[in-house]
Design an enzyme around this catalytic site. Structure first.
Site, mmCIF file in Angstrom:
data_model
loop_
_atom_site.group_PDB
_atom_site.id
_atom_site.type_symbol
_atom_site.label_atom_id
_atom_site.label_comp_id
_atom_site.label_asym_id
_atom_site.label_seq_id
_atom_site.Cartn_x
_atom_site.Cartn_y
_atom_site.Cartn_z
ATOM 1 N N PRO A 94 -4.567 0.446 18.690
ATOM 2 C CA PRO A 94 -4.281 -0.016 17.321
ATOM 3 C C PRO A 94 -4.362 1.063 16.243
ATOM 4 O O PRO A 94 -4.000 0.801 15.087
ATOM 5 C CB PRO A 94 -5.332 -1.100 17.074
ATOM 6 C CG PRO A 94 -6.405 -0.856 18.077
ATOM 7 C CD PRO A 94 -5.774 -0.183 19.239
ATOM 8 N N HIS A 137 0.838 -1.204 0.000
ATOM 9 C CA HIS A 137 0.000 0.000 0.000
ATOM 10 C C HIS A 137 0.869 1.249 0.000
ATOM 11 O O HIS A 137 1.744 1.398 0.832
ATOM 12 C CB HIS A 137 -0.943 0.005 1.212
ATOM 13 C CG HIS A 137 -2.211 -0.754 0.955
ATOM 14 N ND1 HIS A 137 -3.399 -0.440 1.550
ATOM 15 C CD2 HIS A 137 -2.459 -1.799 0.128
ATOM 16 C CE1 HIS A 137 -4.332 -1.275 1.103
ATOM 17 N NE2 HIS A 137 -3.789 -2.114 0.259
ATOM 18 N N TYR A 197 -9.385 5.567 7.396
ATOM 19 C CA TYR A 197 -9.543 5.886 8.813
ATOM 20 C C TYR A 197 -10.561 7.011 8.882
ATOM 21 O O TYR A 197 -10.320 8.085 8.320
ATOM 22 C CB TYR A 197 -8.221 6.380 9.415
ATOM 23 C CG TYR A 197 -7.141 5.323 9.559
ATOM 24 C CD1 TYR A 197 -6.344 4.947 8.486
ATOM 25 C CD2 TYR A 197 -6.914 4.711 10.793
ATOM 26 C CE1 TYR A 197 -5.343 3.988 8.635
ATOM 27 C CE2 TYR A 197 -5.916 3.747 10.951
ATOM 28 C CZ TYR A 197 -5.139 3.392 9.870
ATOM 29 O OH TYR A 197 -4.158 2.449 10.020
ATOM 30 N N TYR A 199 3.878 6.654 10.220
ATOM 31 C CA TYR A 199 3.018 5.525 9.823
ATOM 32 C C TYR A 199 3.831 4.432 9.119
ATOM 33 O O TYR A 199 3.629 3.253 9.390
ATOM 34 C CB TYR A 199 1.881 6.013 8.916
ATOM 35 C CG TYR A 199 0.799 4.978 8.725
ATOM 36 C CD1 TYR A 199 -0.240 4.851 9.648
ATOM 37 C CD2 TYR A 199 0.808 4.115 7.633
ATOM 38 C CE1 TYR A 199 -1.226 3.892 9.490
ATOM 39 C CE2 TYR A 199 -0.179 3.157 7.457
ATOM 40 C CZ TYR A 199 -1.195 3.056 8.394
ATOM 41 O OH TYR A 199 -2.166 2.098 8.239
ATOM 42 N N LYS A 231 0.741 -0.053 15.070
ATOM 43 C CA LYS A 231 2.133 -0.154 15.510
ATOM 44 C C LYS A 231 2.461 -1.366 16.386
ATOM 45 O O LYS A 231 3.640 -1.705 16.551
ATOM 46 C CB LYS A 231 2.524 1.114 16.296
ATOM 47 C CG LYS A 231 2.674 2.336 15.419
ATOM 48 C CD LYS A 231 3.970 2.284 14.640
ATOM 49 C CE LYS A 231 4.019 3.279 13.491
ATOM 50 N NZ LYS A 231 3.729 2.704 12.187
#
Ligand code: RFL
Ligand code: PHB
Length: 390
Positions: free
Chosen positions: A293, A72, A201, A385, A297
């Protein structure tokens, strides 16, 4: 029995450590409280950082991940009825993440351990650690009604948040830092194609939602829920209906619903135990720290701990060099705290916090507006990220 490194816990941390050490000729025994089926039945993480991907390749367990995993290049944040794209690749100079389930990683690690004749003892009950401050520590456990003893040189505590290893460190040595959030995540797994090619998200006044996936035919969705709620109160139809309410209109045509194959509620917590070493005991993964979550990580931190710990043990056995072991706790914790900060910030940015009131709500909106209007802010998010350097 005798071994060089006794590993408590047969989750991703313990298995990866065992595999990396075995490749360098270091003997291990893994003690796991549950059955293999139980361990493989837990649905957890899905996003692997580049560092973890590289470590799995080094451990020679990456064949299937490289064939079946989905690379991704970015993800979306839904806010105020719109999707905002975070171009991980473009903002970090070519870094990406891999979508490949923790279940698959664990399965691949078990297959590799089996192929190399690695010893993993399942359903080991009442595991206890002894003399960890001495040069001759040992571990005892019960299986099939008999007590067994493993003498070893080091113990790796990879037994997760509820394990025994951390509890073996005296209270006056261990410092614990904890933050419990006033909500949980209700997760649903279904064999339907994902809503989009990217993870979404979603920040919404009804609560956070996350659209994730395991493959092109298997989706994983999460909804922020109250801690008082029970899975039984969430039949599939209610879940899908609530998810629709929390996503932007423009994303909905991509949503395919279907029967769930797993549904569970996880509380959200931030937790760190310091130090991560006590005598000949080393803690790694969830045994030493938990992140909510939201930043994806947890599993990745387990991998970075194992990177430092395996390097320390290999240095010791190869060259008699103690430095890596001496530095382990400090190095691992430096990375852990940065991931704790990021996971906490992502959680604050994206969830509904009615108890923070109108001021808290305006601050959250300002933060989101800033994020989408500043390349520096989005770059910082992207850099964290994809994962900070080991
Ligand atoms: P684990 O996986 O908990 O494994 C520990 C093992 O130790 C065993 N054990 C014992 N064995 C012997 N004796 C005892 N006394 C024992 N006590 C326990 C347990 O049975 C178990 O098999 O810890 P490990 O290996 O450190 O791995 C950590 C990860 O599992 C965890 O950090 C992630 O799953 C967190 N996480 C995520 N991490 C990510 O990097 N990306 C994600 O996208 C992500 N999503 C998630 C997540 C965790 C979630 N939940 C449910 C906690 C999503 C969710 C919903
Ligand atoms: C998941 O797919 O389970 C997942 C993905 C991203 C997260 C957390 C969980 O941040």
């Amino acid at each position: 029995m005798r071994t060089q490194v006794a590993i408590i816990g047969g989750g991703p941390s313990g298995l990866l450590l065992s595999q990396l050490l075995h490749l360098k000729g270091i003997e291990t025994v893994v003690l796991e409280r549950r059955s293999r089926d139980y361990v493989l039945g837990r649905i957890r993480a899905g996003v692997l950082e580049q560092g973890m991907v590289d470590l799995l390749r080094e451990a020679q367990v990456a064949g299937r991940m490289d064939r079946e995993g989905l690379v991704h290049h970015g993800f979306d944040i839904a806010y105020d009825g719109r999707l905002h794209h975070v171009d991980l690749d473009g903002l970090t100079g070519g870094k990406t993440v891999m979508i490949y389930g923790q279940t698959e990683v664990t399965q691949d690690l078990y297959a590799a351990r089996d192929a190399m004749g690695g010893i993993v003892i399942h359903e080991a009950e009442n595991v206890a650690l002894h003399d960890v401050k001495s040069d001759a520590p040992f571990v005892t456990y019960e299986k099939d009604g008999e007590t067994h003893r493993i003498d070893c040189e080091f113990i790796a505590g990879c037994d997760g948040f509820h394990g025994v290893s951390r509890k073996s460190i005296p209270e006056d040595v261990l410092r614990e830092f904890e933050l419990v959030y006033p909500f949980g995540w209700l997760g649903l797994l279904a064999d339907v194609p994902p809503i989009s090619d990217e993870l979404i998200y979603a920040n919404h006044e009804r609560g956070f939602a996350l659209c994730s996936m395991r493959s092109k035919t298997r989706s994983r969705y999460y909804l922020q829920c109250s801690l008082a709620e029970r899975v039984e109160e969430w039949p599939d139809d209610r879940f899908w209906e609530e998810l629709r309410l929390r996503l932007p209109e423009s994303a909905l045509p991509g949503l395919t619903t279907g029967p769930s194959i797993e549904k569970s509620i996880a509380p959200l917590r931030s937790f760190v135990a310091e130090p991560m070493r006590y005598g000949r005991l080393f803690l790694a993964g969830d045994a030493a720290h938990i992140v909510p979550p939201t930043g994806a990580k947890g599993l990745n931190l387990a991998a970075s701990d194992i990177h430092y710990l395996s390097a320390g043990l290999i240095g010791y056995y190869r060259a008699g060099d103690q430095q890596g072991l001496t530095d382990y706790s400090r190095k691992a914790l430096a990375r852990v705290w940065k991931a704790e900060r990021f996971s906490w910030a992502m959680t604050n940015l994206l969830h509904a916090f009615p108890e923070k009131g109108a001021f808290g709500d305006r601050i959250q909106r300002a933060e989101l507006d800033y994020l989408f209007s500043s390349r520096a802010a989005t770059t910082s998010l992207a850099e964290n990220y994809v994962g900070l350097e080991y």
